[in-house]
Write a protein that holds these residues in place. Structure first.
Motif, mmCIF file in Angstrom:
data_model
loop_
_atom_site.group_PDB
_atom_site.id
_atom_site.type_symbol
_atom_site.label_atom_id
_atom_site.label_comp_id
_atom_site.label_asym_id
_atom_site.label_seq_id
_atom_site.Cartn_x
_atom_site.Cartn_y
_atom_site.Cartn_z
ATOM 1 N N GLN A 59 22.829 -3.522 4.012
ATOM 2 C CA GLN A 59 21.951 -2.519 3.424
ATOM 3 C C GLN A 59 21.002 -3.090 2.378
ATOM 4 N N VAL A 60 20.358 -4.166 2.810
ATOM 5 C CA VAL A 60 19.350 -4.842 2.002
ATOM 6 C C VAL A 60 18.003 -4.505 2.630
ATOM 7 N N SER A 61 17.013 -4.107 1.805
ATOM 8 C CA SER A 61 15.731 -3.838 2.452
ATOM 9 C C SER A 61 14.965 -5.150 2.570
ATOM 10 N N PRO A 62 14.618 -5.539 3.815
ATOM 11 C CA PRO A 62 13.887 -6.794 3.983
ATOM 12 C C PRO A 62 12.404 -6.588 3.720
ATOM 13 N N LYS A 63 11.773 -7.572 3.075
ATOM 14 C CA LYS A 63 10.311 -7.580 2.966
ATOM 15 C C LYS A 63 9.846 -8.558 4.038
ATOM 16 N N VAL A 64 9.258 -7.990 5.090
ATOM 17 C CA VAL A 64 8.968 -8.791 6.283
ATOM 18 C C VAL A 64 7.513 -9.262 6.265
ATOM 19 N N ILE A 65 7.313 -10.579 6.282
ATOM 20 C CA ILE A 65 5.970 -11.172 6.217
ATOM 21 C C ILE A 65 5.597 -11.704 7.602
ATOM 22 N N PRO A 66 4.481 -11.212 8.169
ATOM 23 C CA PRO A 66 4.082 -11.712 9.501
ATOM 24 C C PRO A 66 3.679 -13.185 9.471
ATOM 25 N N LEU A 67 4.072 -13.922 10.504
ATOM 26 C CA LEU A 67 3.556 -15.281 10.677
ATOM 27 C C LEU A 67 2.069 -15.188 10.989
ATOM 28 N N ARG A 68 1.351 -16.290 10.770
ATOM 29 C CA ARG A 68 -0.069 -16.312 11.132
ATOM 30 C C ARG A 68 -0.223 -16.252 12.659
ATOM 31 N N GLU A 69 -1.459 -16.058 13.091
ATOM 32 C CA GLU A 69 -1.758 -15.961 14.529
ATOM 33 C C GLU A 69 -1.198 -17.161 15.300
ATOM 34 N N ASP A 70 -1.270 -18.346 14.692
ATOM 35 C CA ASP A 70 -0.789 -19.569 15.370
ATOM 36 C C ASP A 70 0.711 -19.806 15.139
ATOM 37 N N PHE A 71 1.409 -18.803 14.654
ATOM 38 C CA PHE A 71 2.865 -18.842 14.407
ATOM 39 C C PHE A 71 3.269 -19.739 13.234
ATOM 40 N N THR A 72 2.311 -20.190 12.424
ATOM 41 C CA THR A 72 2.706 -20.938 11.228
ATOM 42 C C THR A 72 3.060 -19.955 10.111
ATOM 43 N N LEU A 73 3.804 -20.456 9.127
ATOM 44 C CA LEU A 73 4.287 -19.609 8.032
ATOM 45 C C LEU A 73 3.198 -19.495 6.946
ATOM 46 N N PRO A 74 2.809 -18.274 6.574
ATOM 47 C CA PRO A 74 1.825 -18.132 5.492
ATOM 48 C C PRO A 74 2.494 -18.406 4.141
ATOM 49 N N VAL A 75 2.490 -19.667 3.756
ATOM 50 C CA VAL A 75 3.261 -20.134 2.594
ATOM 51 C C VAL A 75 2.940 -19.326 1.337
ATOM 52 N N PRO A 93 12.822 -26.399 10.587
ATOM 53 C CA PRO A 93 11.809 -25.774 11.439
ATOM 54 C C PRO A 93 12.193 -24.337 11.816
ATOM 55 N N ASN A 94 11.151 -23.558 12.157
ATOM 56 C CA ASN A 94 11.408 -22.155 12.482
ATOM 57 C C ASN A 94 11.887 -22.011 13.937
ATOM 58 N N ALA A 95 12.595 -20.918 14.181
ATOM 59 C CA ALA A 95 13.009 -20.540 15.532
ATOM 60 C C ALA A 95 12.481 -19.126 15.780
ATOM 61 N N PRO A 96 12.017 -18.772 16.980
ATOM 62 C CA PRO A 96 11.986 -19.628 18.165
ATOM 63 C C PRO A 96 10.701 -20.433 18.328
ATOM 64 N N THR A 97 9.911 -20.555 17.257
ATOM 65 C CA THR A 97 8.598 -21.197 17.429
ATOM 66 C C THR A 97 8.684 -22.713 17.426
ATOM 67 N N GLY A 98 9.715 -23.287 16.798
ATOM 68 C CA GLY A 98 9.880 -24.739 16.756
ATOM 69 C C GLY A 98 9.012 -25.439 15.717
ATOM 70 N N ILE A 99 8.214 -24.661 14.990
ATOM 71 C CA ILE A 99 7.232 -25.263 14.080
ATOM 72 C C ILE A 99 7.870 -25.615 12.736
ATOM 73 N N ALA A 100 7.576 -26.842 12.252
ATOM 74 C CA ALA A 100 8.118 -27.303 10.967
ATOM 75 C C ALA A 100 7.093 -27.145 9.859
ATOM 76 N N LEU A 101 7.614 -26.867 8.677
ATOM 77 C CA LEU A 101 6.787 -26.774 7.475
ATOM 78 C C LEU A 101 6.989 -28.087 6.713
ATOM 79 N N PRO A 102 5.897 -28.717 6.241
ATOM 80 C CA PRO A 102 6.082 -29.959 5.473
ATOM 81 C C PRO A 102 6.892 -29.691 4.198
ATOM 82 N N LEU A 103 7.601 -30.715 3.730
ATOM 83 C CA LEU A 103 8.443 -30.569 2.554
ATOM 84 C C LEU A 103 7.638 -30.107 1.334
ATOM 85 N N SER A 104 6.410 -30.578 1.208
ATOM 86 C CA SER A 104 5.581 -30.182 0.056
ATOM 87 C C SER A 104 5.356 -28.671 0.031
#
Ligand SMILES: *Cc1c(COP(=O)(O)O)cnc(C)c1O
Length: 356
Positions: free
Chosen positions: A122-138, A153-164
């Motif tokens: 019973q936690v309300s999630p704040k859901v942030i859409p990924l960008r059009e290209d499925f990358t994370l809007p940091v 890396p994210n699932a199911p997109t497989g895309i990794a975010l750089p450590l920085s």
């Protein structure tokens, strides 16, 4: 459903695991298991003697496995928490740091369990859409004002975010826990473990299920500041102090120690991924850049669902998720070279028929 079930549970949508057929033998490329067996030492350590010791409770401190993990990552055992699969680490984290008054920020497309745990606890999630290209809007995860959970890396997109970029999210949320789920990091991502000493709000969650070939042993772990680990231990010891069984603990220690075998398996999977991605692209597939043991790929001329169904008819299981943004895609686990050759042969057949 009975008349007794709490309304909150009646309303939730439980996690739906990928198909696990126990009868017909498929080429199974749908749940991101490792095609290679566990490290050789695992087979040696599960002896008749070890099995006979199942009459005794397991070690509730999980000390040998904590030590093996800490040693591997240059941490102290106090930085390590061990769970029955990493799903349990995620669940305990929600219980420790989130509730109706303390929301969680998550990406819209990510590991399905985050939304399920939000509902369950019973936690309300704040859901942030990924960008059009499925990358994370940091930038949208920086200064989120709540606990943050994402997979890298994210699932199911497989895309990794750089450590920085991960560090920006961690550094900009000093008042909240930032949980980075690194289930796939060993296949080409950059781990945030190196940041643990500097950020007391960072928790890195890992699993033995993918890169250590132990999905069936159910072992996950989390690494972070000792105070965070203490919080998680409070939850674990209030729920299930014997969460790691004796055989899994033995298996986990061996799998964690055998770095050479582990690296060799990861290297082989990454080489097979490269070869498979090139072959699928040559057939007209579009896909994201994978840093994982799977490809997130869309076939030409067929929907994701049609491709999934036609592969299944031909004995190859992949994962189809559906939903508006994911419907062109399937997620294909990287199996052995031989398995991927079958996938490619069946795919050529399917595409030929689709064109005819
Ligand atoms: C597979 C997976 C897990 C859970 O794995 P366990 O088998 O429970 O350890 C957690 N997070 C992500 C992103 C996964 O893909």
């Amino acid at each position: 459903m009975s008349q007794f079930l709490r309304p909150a549970l009646a309303a939730l949508d439980p996690y739906v695991p990928g198909e696990q057929p126990q009868d017909k033998s498929y080429i199974k490329l749908n749940t991101n298991e490792n095609p290679y067996p566990p490290a050789p030492g695992v087979m040696e350590v599960i002896t008749r003697e070890a099995v006979s010791q199942l009459k005794l409770y397991s070690d509730p401190t999980i000390a040998p496995l904590k030590r093996a993990i800490a040693e591997q990552y240059g941490l102290m055992p106090e930085n390590v928490f061990v769970t029955n699969g990493s799903d349990e680490a995620l669940g305990f984290s929600f219980q420790a740091w989130a509730d109706a008054e303390h929301p969680v920020t998550i990406p819209d497309i990510s590991y399905g369990f985050y939304k399920v745990f939000a509902q369950l606890f019973q936690v309300s999630p704040k859901v942030i859409p990924l960008r059009e290209d499925f990358t994370l809007p940091v930038e949208k995860f920086c200064g989120a004002g709540s606990m943050v959970v994402f997979a890298n890396p994210n699932a199911p997109t497989g895309i990794a975010l750089p450590l920085s970029e991960v560090e920006k999210i961690v550094a900009s949320n000093p008042g909240h826990v930032v949980l980075v789920d690194e289930a796939y990091v060993d296949f080409g991502g950059e781990s945030a473990v190196s940041l643990i000493g500097r950020y007391p709000n960072l928790l890195v969650v890992r699993t033995f299920s993918k890169s250590r070939s132990l999905a069936g042993a159910r072992i996950g772990y989390a690494m972070g500041d000792p105070a965070l680990i203490d919080d998680l231990e409070r939850v674990r010891n209030s729920f299930h102090p014997y969460n790691i069984n004796r055989l899994s603990m033995l298996a986990g220690v061996e799998a964690m120690k055998d770095t050479a075998y582990f690296e060799d398996c990861c290297k082989k999977i990454m080489a097979t991924r490269q070869r498979t991605a090139e072959a699928l692209k040559a057939l007209g597939f579009t896909m994201t850049e994978s840093s994982t043991n799977f490809l997130f790929a869309a076939p030409p001329a067929l929907s994701g669902r049609e491709y999934y169904e036609q592969l299944k008819d031909r004995g190859v299981l992949v994962r189809y998720f559906g939903g508006s943004r994911l419907s062109p895609y399937v997620r294909i686990t990287i199996g052995s070279d031989e398995e991927m050759d079958v996938l490619l042969a069946k795919t050529r057949e399917i595409l030929k028929e689709a064109k005819a």
